[in-house]
Design an enzyme around this catalytic site. Structure first.
Site, PDB file in Angstrom:
ATOM      1  CG  HIS A 111      10.787  47.915   1.374  1.00  0.00           C
ATOM      2  ND1 HIS A 111      11.864  47.301   0.793  1.00  0.00           N
ATOM      3  CD2 HIS A 111      11.064  49.243   1.358  1.00  0.00           C
ATOM      4  CE1 HIS A 111      12.762  48.227   0.432  1.00  0.00           C
ATOM      5  NE2 HIS A 111      12.301  49.407   0.783  1.00  0.00           N
ATOM      6  CB  CYS A 119      -8.778  49.227   1.948  1.00  0.00           C
ATOM      7  SG  CYS A 119     -10.186  49.795   0.972  1.00  0.00           S
ATOM      8  CB  CYS A 138     -12.053  46.677   2.095  1.00  0.00           C
ATOM      9  SG  CYS A 138     -11.564  47.484   3.633  1.00  0.00           S
ATOM     10  CG  ASN A 202      25.648  40.788   1.924  1.00  0.00           C
ATOM     11  OD1 ASN A 202      25.181  39.736   1.507  1.00  0.00           O
ATOM     12  ND2 ASN A 202      25.191  41.955   1.541  1.00  0.00           N
ATOM     13  CB  ALA A 220      22.813  36.019   8.132  1.00  0.00           C
TER      14      ALA A 220
HETATM   15  N1  APR Z   1      23.659  35.448   4.757  1.00  0.00           N
HETATM   16  C1  APR Z   1      24.030  36.734   4.532  1.00  0.00           C
HETATM   17  N2  APR Z   1      23.786  37.383   3.379  1.00  0.00           N
HETATM   18  C2  APR Z   1      23.145  36.705   2.411  1.00  0.00           C
HETATM   19  C3  APR Z   1      22.738  35.366   2.558  1.00  0.00           C
HETATM   20  C4  APR Z   1      23.013  34.736   3.799  1.00  0.00           C
HETATM   21  N3  APR Z   1      22.666  33.465   4.048  1.00  0.00           N
HETATM   22  N4  APR Z   1      22.143  34.959   1.421  1.00  0.00           N
HETATM   23  C5  APR Z   1      22.168  36.000   0.578  1.00  0.00           C
HETATM   24  N5  APR Z   1      22.776  37.068   1.168  1.00  0.00           N
HETATM   25  C6  APR Z   1      22.991  38.414   0.624  1.00  0.00           C
HETATM   26  C7  APR Z   1      23.261  38.454  -0.867  1.00  0.00           C
HETATM   27  O1  APR Z   1      24.650  38.319  -1.112  1.00  0.00           O
HETATM   28  C8  APR Z   1      22.735  39.826  -1.235  1.00  0.00           C
HETATM   29  O2  APR Z   1      23.739  40.824  -1.115  1.00  0.00           O
HETATM   30  O3  APR Z   1      21.794  39.116   0.813  1.00  0.00           O
HETATM   31  C9  APR Z   1      21.636  40.093  -0.202  1.00  0.00           C
HETATM   32  C10 APR Z   1      20.227  40.025  -0.743  1.00  0.00           C
HETATM   33  O4  APR Z   1      20.038  41.057  -1.678  1.00  0.00           O
HETATM   34  P1  APR Z   1      18.651  41.298  -2.457  1.00  0.00           P
HETATM   35  O5  APR Z   1      18.140  40.028  -3.014  1.00  0.00           O
HETATM   36  O6  APR Z   1      18.873  42.406  -3.388  1.00  0.00           O
HETATM   37  O7  APR Z   1      17.643  41.713  -1.276  1.00  0.00           O
HETATM   38  P2  APR Z   1      17.448  43.136  -0.590  1.00  0.00           P
HETATM   39  O8  APR Z   1      18.720  43.883  -0.500  1.00  0.00           O
HETATM   40  O9  APR Z   1      16.703  42.891   0.662  1.00  0.00           O
HETATM   41  O10 APR Z   1      16.495  43.856  -1.625  1.00  0.00           O
HETATM   42  C11 APR Z   1      16.070  45.156  -1.350  1.00  0.00           C
HETATM   43  O11 APR Z   1      14.663  45.167  -3.279  1.00  0.00           O
HETATM   44  O12 APR Z   1      13.112  44.306  -4.777  1.00  0.00           O
HETATM   45  C12 APR Z   1      13.303  45.035  -3.642  1.00  0.00           C
HETATM   46  O13 APR Z   1      11.609  45.527  -2.129  1.00  0.00           O
HETATM   47  C13 APR Z   1      12.553  44.524  -2.437  1.00  0.00           C
HETATM   48  O14 APR Z   1      13.093  44.861  -0.102  1.00  0.00           O
HETATM   49  C14 APR Z   1      13.613  44.439  -1.358  1.00  0.00           C
HETATM   50  C15 APR Z   1      14.686  45.388  -1.882  1.00  0.00           C
END
Ligand code: APR
Length: 234
Positions: A111, A119, A138, A202, A220
């Site tokens: 991403h 640019c 740029c 997660n 994590a």
């Molecule tokens: N340890 C493990 N998991 C965690 C922790 C932690 N300390 N804290 C939060 N989480 C989990 C949450 O439960 C959730 O399922 O991490 C996940 C984060 O999810 P999102 O906020 O949706 O992030 P992500 O999956 O990376 O988003 C994907 O969405 O908006 C776009 O481009 C953006 O790359 C991003 C994409």
């Protein structure tokens, strides 16, 4: 030799102090995705979008890689040193640089990266450490046509061919800290799952939880280092 692909999301950086996107205090509770994270939003109000990413970029100066980032970097280090008979590729959805700062090198930012801009005139993607504004020229072609080097909704993530190849060849696919709602990353488990073992780490079961062979729930920084320790101990 074990080939592992690890997909990381915002959850791996949460304990470093970075906000995730969704969830209670998620970034998308404060901003509308369509305003910030789409080409149309940027065309409507580039200053607003630049300011949003300038804020995130400045915030990186105050955070550090955590034990989960470091454990993955150690696994790669052991692979390079030949003390672990495996290969690790990190595919991250994160635009922060915490994996690199922990020492990971075999990494794909699907991403994009906060620490670069792109640019739209000449295609240059210079490293970027300060604020960027709509009038900022740029460094290569001098036109004021820079944008965050971030993949927005409606755009194709980077390096999909390489990711696809790695998923088809891996023995184990691991997702860490991602909610499993944003495609194509959310579909990786199905692609890898046809031939590889799959695990998710997660806080809570993700949207794709039922597609994984195994789920390890918890922060994590606790779960990932234990998993890496077990891998290294064979
Ligand atoms: N340890 C493990 N998991 C965690 C922790 C932690 N300390 N804290 C939060 N989480 C989990 C949450 O439960 C959730 O399922 O991490 C996940 C984060 O999810 P999102 O906020 O949706 O992030 P992500 O999956 O990376 O988003 C994907 O969405 O908006 C776009 O481009 C953006 O790359 C991003 C994409």
């Amino acid at each position: 030799m074990q080939r592992i692909v690890v997909l990381t999301g915002a959850g791996i950086s949460q304990e470093s102090g970075l906000q995730t996107f969704r969830g209670e205090d998620g970034l998308w509770n404060h901003e509308r995705i369509s305003d910030i994270c789409t080409p149309e939003g940027f065309a409507r109000d580039p200053l607003r979008v630049d300011r949003f990413y300038n804020g995130l970029r400045a915030g990186l100066a105050h955070v550090h890689p955590n034990a989960a980032h470091k454990a993955l970097a150690r696994l790669e280090e052991c692979s390079n040193a030949g003390t672990w008979d495996g290969e690790l590729l990190i595919v991250t959805q994160n635009i922060d640089d915490l994996h690199e700062r922990a020492g990971s090198r075999n990494i794909i930012h699907m991403h994009g990266e906060l620490m670069r801009v792109r640019c739209t005139s000449c295609g240059a993607t210079p490293p970027w450490h300060t604020d960027c504004l709509p009038q900022t020229p740029c460094p290569t072609c001098h036109r004021p046509t820079l944008r965050p080097d971030v993949v927005w909704f409606g755009e194709i993530p980077y390096h999909m061919d390489r990711i696809d190849r790695a998923l088809r060849q891996c023995d184990l696919f691991v997702a860490i800290g991602t909610s499993g709602v944003v495609y194509p990353a959310a579909g990786f488990v199905q692609l890898a799952g046809t031939h590889a073992d799959t695990m998710e780490f997660n806080m809570e079961p993700s949207a794709g939880n039922a597609l994984f062979d195994q789920a390890i729930l918890g922060p994590a920084t606790k779960t990932v280092p234990l998993w890496v320790r077990d891998l290294l101990n064979g």
